[in-house]
Design a protein around this motif. Structure first.
Motif, PDB file in Angstrom:
ATOM      1  N   HIS A  49       0.905  -1.151  -0.100  1.00 39.34           N
ATOM      2  CA  HIS A  49      -0.064   0.136  -0.137  1.00 39.34           C
ATOM      3  C   HIS A  49       0.895   1.300   0.067  1.00 39.34           C
ATOM      4  O   HIS A  49       0.799   2.306  -0.689  1.00 39.34           O
ATOM      5  CB  HIS A  49      -0.980  -0.003   1.432  1.00 39.34           C
ATOM      6  N   ALA A  50       2.097   1.396   0.827  1.00 39.49           N
ATOM      7  CA  ALA A  50       2.760   2.559   0.962  1.00 39.49           C
ATOM      8  C   ALA A  50       3.707   2.522  -0.065  1.00 39.49           C
ATOM      9  O   ALA A  50       4.068   3.700  -0.659  1.00 39.49           O
ATOM     10  CB  ALA A  50       3.522   2.662   2.301  1.00 39.49           C
ATOM     11  N   PHE A  51       4.283   1.452  -0.961  1.00 37.68           N
ATOM     12  CA  PHE A  51       5.474   1.868  -1.761  1.00 37.68           C
ATOM     13  C   PHE A  51       4.739   1.219  -3.252  1.00 37.68           C
ATOM     14  O   PHE A  51       5.620   1.305  -4.118  1.00 37.68           O
ATOM     15  CB  PHE A  51       6.682   0.859  -1.307  1.00 37.68           C
ATOM     16  N   SER A  52       3.883   0.843  -3.447  1.00 33.35           N
ATOM     17  CA  SER A  52       3.252   0.107  -4.854  1.00 33.35           C
ATOM     18  C   SER A  52       4.351  -0.620  -5.621  1.00 33.35           C
ATOM     19  O   SER A  52       4.732  -0.075  -6.769  1.00 33.35           O
ATOM     20  CB  SER A  52       2.601   1.413  -5.621  1.00 33.35           C
ATOM     21  N   PRO A  53       4.807  -1.628  -5.194  1.00 31.80           N
ATOM     22  CA  PRO A  53       5.886  -2.527  -6.148  1.00 31.80           C
ATOM     23  C   PRO A  53       4.846  -2.962  -7.059  1.00 31.80           C
ATOM     24  O   PRO A  53       3.546  -3.119  -7.228  1.00 31.80           O
ATOM     25  CB  PRO A  53       6.375  -3.475  -4.877  1.00 31.80           C
ATOM     26  N   GLU A  54       5.865  -3.442  -8.104  1.00 39.63           N
ATOM     27  CA  GLU A  54       5.311  -4.125  -9.438  1.00 39.63           C
ATOM     28  C   GLU A  54       5.281  -5.581  -9.159  1.00 39.63           C
ATOM     29  O   GLU A  54       4.329  -6.363  -9.725  1.00 39.63           O
ATOM     30  CB  GLU A  54       6.044  -3.604 -10.860  1.00 39.63           C
ATOM     31  N   ILE A  55       6.091  -6.029  -8.327  1.00 38.84           N
ATOM     32  CA  ILE A  55       6.182  -7.693  -8.111  1.00 38.84           C
ATOM     33  C   ILE A  55       6.398  -7.653  -6.556  1.00 38.84           C
ATOM     34  O   ILE A  55       7.034  -6.784  -6.175  1.00 38.84           O
ATOM     35  CB  ILE A  55       7.369  -8.260  -8.723  1.00 38.84           C
ATOM     36  N   VAL A  56       5.650  -8.694  -6.087  1.00 41.62           N
ATOM     37  CA  VAL A  56       5.933  -9.191  -4.552  1.00 41.62           C
ATOM     38  C   VAL A  56       6.010 -10.648  -4.727  1.00 41.62           C
ATOM     39  O   VAL A  56       5.369 -11.292  -5.542  1.00 41.62           O
ATOM     40  CB  VAL A  56       4.886  -8.949  -3.768  1.00 41.62           C
ATOM     41  N   ALA A  57       6.845 -11.272  -3.894  1.00 39.30           N
ATOM     42  CA  ALA A  57       7.027 -12.556  -3.618  1.00 39.30           C
ATOM     43  C   ALA A  57       7.133 -13.177  -2.340  1.00 39.30           C
ATOM     44  O   ALA A  57       7.442 -12.408  -1.392  1.00 39.30           O
ATOM     45  CB  ALA A  57       8.185 -13.195  -4.316  1.00 39.30           C
ATOM     46  N   VAL A  58       6.257 -14.056  -2.125  1.00 37.14           N
ATOM     47  CA  VAL A  58       6.094 -14.581  -0.654  1.00 37.14           C
ATOM     48  C   VAL A  58       6.665 -15.843  -0.630  1.00 37.14           C
ATOM     49  O   VAL A  58       6.784 -16.845  -1.514  1.00 37.14           O
ATOM     50  CB  VAL A  58       4.794 -14.469  -0.128  1.00 37.14           C
ATOM     51  N   ALA A  59       6.518 -16.605   0.804  1.00 39.12           N
ATOM     52  CA  ALA A  59       7.140 -18.083   0.906  1.00 39.12           C
ATOM     53  C   ALA A  59       6.697 -18.939  -0.033  1.00 39.12           C
ATOM     54  O   ALA A  59       7.199 -19.825  -0.590  1.00 39.12           O
ATOM     55  CB  ALA A  59       7.287 -18.408   2.295  1.00 39.12           C
ATOM     56  N   ASP A  60       5.276 -19.398   0.214  1.00 39.36           N
ATOM     57  CA  ASP A  60       4.512 -20.497  -0.737  1.00 39.36           C
ATOM     58  C   ASP A  60       3.121 -19.906  -1.005  1.00 39.36           C
ATOM     59  O   ASP A  60       2.749 -18.714  -0.756  1.00 39.36           O
ATOM     60  CB  ASP A  60       4.392 -21.819   0.366  1.00 39.36           C
ATOM     61  N   LYS A  61       2.321 -20.818  -1.835  1.00 38.71           N
ATOM     62  CA  LYS A  61       1.128 -20.845  -2.262  1.00 38.71           C
ATOM     63  C   LYS A  61       0.251 -20.093  -1.510  1.00 38.71           C
ATOM     64  O   LYS A  61      -0.640 -19.328  -1.760  1.00 38.71           O
ATOM     65  CB  LYS A  61       0.897 -22.073  -3.024  1.00 38.71           C
ATOM     66  N   ALA A  77      -4.630  -7.373  -9.640  1.00 36.06           N
ATOM     67  CA  ALA A  77      -4.502  -7.387 -11.086  1.00 36.06           C
ATOM     68  C   ALA A  77      -3.350  -6.548 -11.555  1.00 36.06           C
ATOM     69  O   ALA A  77      -2.692  -7.057 -12.668  1.00 36.06           O
ATOM     70  CB  ALA A  77      -5.582  -6.826 -12.007  1.00 36.06           C
ATOM     71  N   ARG A  78      -2.805  -5.291 -11.157  1.00 35.35           N
ATOM     72  CA  ARG A  78      -2.013  -4.757 -11.353  1.00 35.35           C
ATOM     73  C   ARG A  78      -0.547  -5.162 -11.050  1.00 35.35           C
ATOM     74  O   ARG A  78       0.524  -4.722 -11.451  1.00 35.35           O
ATOM     75  CB  ARG A  78      -2.079  -3.214 -11.064  1.00 35.35           C
ATOM     76  N   LEU A  79      -0.703  -5.974  -9.836  1.00 31.70           N
ATOM     77  CA  LEU A  79       0.594  -6.254  -8.977  1.00 31.70           C
ATOM     78  C   LEU A  79       0.527  -7.758  -9.326  1.00 31.70           C
ATOM     79  O   LEU A  79      -0.070  -8.388  -9.389  1.00 31.70           O
ATOM     80  CB  LEU A  79       0.364  -6.167  -7.530  1.00 31.70           C
ATOM     81  N   ARG A  80       1.977  -8.266  -9.718  1.00 29.11           N
ATOM     82  CA  ARG A  80       2.177  -9.752 -10.032  1.00 29.11           C
ATOM     83  C   ARG A  80       2.881 -10.330  -8.541  1.00 29.11           C
ATOM     84  O   ARG A  80       3.546  -9.686  -7.779  1.00 29.11           O
ATOM     85  CB  ARG A  80       3.494  -9.848 -10.799  1.00 29.11           C
ATOM     86  N   ILE A  81       1.954 -11.286  -8.001  1.00 32.62           N
ATOM     87  CA  ILE A  81       2.225 -11.910  -6.995  1.00 32.62           C
ATOM     88  C   ILE A  81       2.876 -13.334  -7.111  1.00 32.62           C
ATOM     89  O   ILE A  81       2.314 -14.166  -7.756  1.00 32.62           O
ATOM     90  CB  ILE A  81       0.958 -12.160  -5.943  1.00 32.62           C
ATOM     91  N   LEU A  82       4.087 -13.727  -6.590  1.00 27.21           N
ATOM     92  CA  LEU A  82       4.835 -14.791  -6.872  1.00 27.21           C
ATOM     93  C   LEU A  82       5.025 -15.561  -5.562  1.00 27.21           C
ATOM     94  O   LEU A  82       4.779 -14.800  -4.563  1.00 27.21           O
ATOM     95  CB  LEU A  82       6.078 -14.447  -7.821  1.00 27.21           C
ATOM     96  N   PHE A  83       5.423 -16.692  -5.426  1.00 28.78           N
ATOM     97  CA  PHE A  83       5.716 -17.314  -4.388  1.00 28.78           C
ATOM     98  C   PHE A  83       6.671 -18.419  -4.725  1.00 28.78           C
ATOM     99  O   PHE A  83       7.348 -18.836  -5.609  1.00 28.78           O
ATOM    100  CB  PHE A  83       4.407 -18.040  -4.097  1.00 28.78           C
ATOM    101  N   GLY A  84       7.277 -18.853  -3.369  1.00 27.14           N
ATOM    102  CA  GLY A  84       8.390 -20.184  -3.276  1.00 27.14           C
ATOM    103  C   GLY A  84       9.654 -19.513  -3.714  1.00 27.14           C
ATOM    104  O   GLY A  84       9.895 -18.432  -4.240  1.00 27.14           O
ATOM    105  N   GLN A  85      10.466 -20.380  -3.825  1.00 27.56           N
ATOM    106  CA  GLN A  85      11.792 -19.953  -4.041  1.00 27.56           C
ATOM    107  C   GLN A  85      12.069 -19.476  -5.526  1.00 27.56           C
ATOM    108  O   GLN A  85      12.851 -18.592  -5.761  1.00 27.56           O
ATOM    109  CB  GLN A  85      12.971 -21.173  -3.619  1.00 27.56           C
ATOM    110  N   GLU A  86      11.332 -19.945  -6.560  1.00 25.85           N
ATOM    111  CA  GLU A  86      11.436 -19.519  -7.833  1.00 25.85           C
ATOM    112  C   GLU A  86      10.687 -17.789  -7.922  1.00 25.85           C
ATOM    113  O   GLU A  86      11.352 -17.101  -8.530  1.00 25.85           O
ATOM    114  CB  GLU A  86      10.570 -20.377  -8.610  1.00 25.85           C
ATOM    115  N   GLY A  87       9.694 -17.879  -7.343  1.00 26.71           N
ATOM    116  CA  GLY A  87       9.148 -16.399  -7.292  1.00 26.71           C
ATOM    117  C   GLY A  87       9.859 -15.318  -6.591  1.00 26.71           C
ATOM    118  O   GLY A  87      10.104 -14.283  -7.266  1.00 26.71           O
TER     119      GLY A  87
END
Ligand code: MG
Length: 389
Positions: A49-61, A77-87
């Motif tokens: 919310h504060a920094f509007s990144p284009e990509i975020v990735a978290v630990a798992d699904k 929809a505007r933000l890509r959410i990835l996960f896991g070591q690959e993300g």
């Protein structure tokens, strides 16, 4: 002045939060393009919310789903959410980023750190465990892919600043300062009764839980000796440690003429983080002014290796080389985790590390699979030993 686009690996940890506090004060200089976190979805949501990144990735699904739910469909929809070591690795090598702050705690930061190196990024390296495990590979790959590693650890930032403008061949040795932790001067029998709450109460630095325990055992300094070995290309005998409880002198470099240069500031991690973020420039008023007349006295003494043997084990791991630093690091991570859970005593931490190291046959650390296998073996062995204590 162009805007620096930054990625923060480990944005919800202590280093990540400090970095975002710097960014928030200098919006005209930095833009956050990618953030990664483990499981702290609530804080990550606030950071998005504060920094509007284009990509975020978290630990798992599951964490990715939880995050998506929290921020709502329109925003995701505007933000890509990835996960896991690959993300997390995808965030580390994100094309639009100019600078990657590698601030994941522990061995988990190694693979994303290497991804950033292979993408040829400028990297602010706070994740010392990655260097301890695979320093040889990281330095080689940084050369090969044209990546720049800038130290974020306060001691290494100090050494880096002291060496700037000097010939490396003129360096006789470096001296890392250690606060000594909260239990300096305590007897062995007093150390046995220490609780996690007492160990988490650091006298001079505000830091995350894992590094605070490492500071109390002096393992943090041990890991930093190995970190310095790789960052500055110096052998163990040219890296010394001195206890300095006030944490004002962040480290020193001694030159061949016996002249020493030290770097000082109030103890606040924002200083070394900001320096890595803006190197070779400096921001204004990053931390409070240093008021030496108010501090009055700076003291120094030798580290107590007998009650705090972790530092000696780190020197041993560095001398034995190969996979031994990995084993030191992995067994320490298991021991710290077990201590925080109340499964072992404070004084069992070094015991567990030594026993694991004694059982290890050193292998080459030339490839990542060899290093990761040593890490896996050491964790398994240390966990078995926890059961037996
Ligand atoms: Mg440090």
């Amino acid at each position: 002045m162009s805007i620096k686009r930054i990625t923060i690996l480990g944005s919800t940890g202590s280093i990540g939060r400090n970095a975002l506090a710097i960014v928030a004060r200098h919006r005209n200089r930095f833009r956050v393009v990618a953030l990664t976190a483990g499981q702290n979805i609530d804080l990550l949501k606030k950071q998005i919310h504060a920094f509007s990144p284009e990509i975020v990735a978290v630990a798992d699904k599951q964490a990715a789903h939880a995050l998506e739910k929290k921020i709502g469909r329109r925003k995701s929809a505007r933000l890509r959410i990835l996960f896991g070591q690959e993300g997390i690795s995808a965030a580390a090598e994100y094309k639009k980023s100019d600078f990657v702050l590698s601030a994941i705690v522990g061995a988990a930061g190694l693979v994303p750190g290497l991804a950033a190196i292979r993408a040829g990024k400028t990297i602010g390296l706070a994740n010392k465990e990655a260097l301890v495990m695979a320093g040889r590979i990281m330095i080689q790959q940084a050369k090969k892919y044209g990546a720049t590693l800038l130290p974020v650890d306060s001691e290494h930032s100090a050494i880096f600043q002291c060496i700037e403008g000097h010939k490396k061949s003129d360096v006789r040795r470096i001296i890392l300062t250690a606060s000594g932790g909260p239990f300096s001067g305590k007897k062995m029998r007093e150390l046995r009764a220490i609780t996690p709450a007492q160990a988490l109460n650091h006298p001079s630095w505000k830091m995350g839980r894992k590094i605070t325990i490492d500071s109390a055992t002096l393992m943090n300094k041990g890991l930093e000796v190995i970190e310095a070995h790789y960052l500055f290309g110096l052998p163990a005998e040219k890296i010394d440690v001195i206890v300095h409880p006030q944490s004002i002198v962040h480290s020193l470099v001694e030159f061949h003429d016996r002249s020493c240069i030290a770097q000082m500031s109030v103890p606040d991690m924002k200083a070394p983080i900001a320096y890595a973020l803006t190197y070779p420039d400096r921001l204004t008023d990053v931390v409070h002014a240093l008021s030496l007349h108010q501090i009055g006295m700076l003291t120094f003494r030798k580290p107590e290796m007998k009650c705090f043997p972790c530092l000696a084990y780190a020197y041993r791991a560095l001398r034995e080389g190969g996979t031994m630093p990995s084993v030191l690091n992995a067994s320490n991570e298991v021991a710290v985790h077990a201590f925080l859970k109340g499964a072992i005593r404070f004084t069992d931490i070094p015991l567990l590390i030594k026993k694991t190291m004694d059982r290890h046959t050193v292998q080459s650390d030339k490839t990542l699979p060899l290093v990761l296998e040593a890490d896996r073996w050491a964790r398994e062995t240390a966990k078995e030993l926890v059961q037996k204590l």
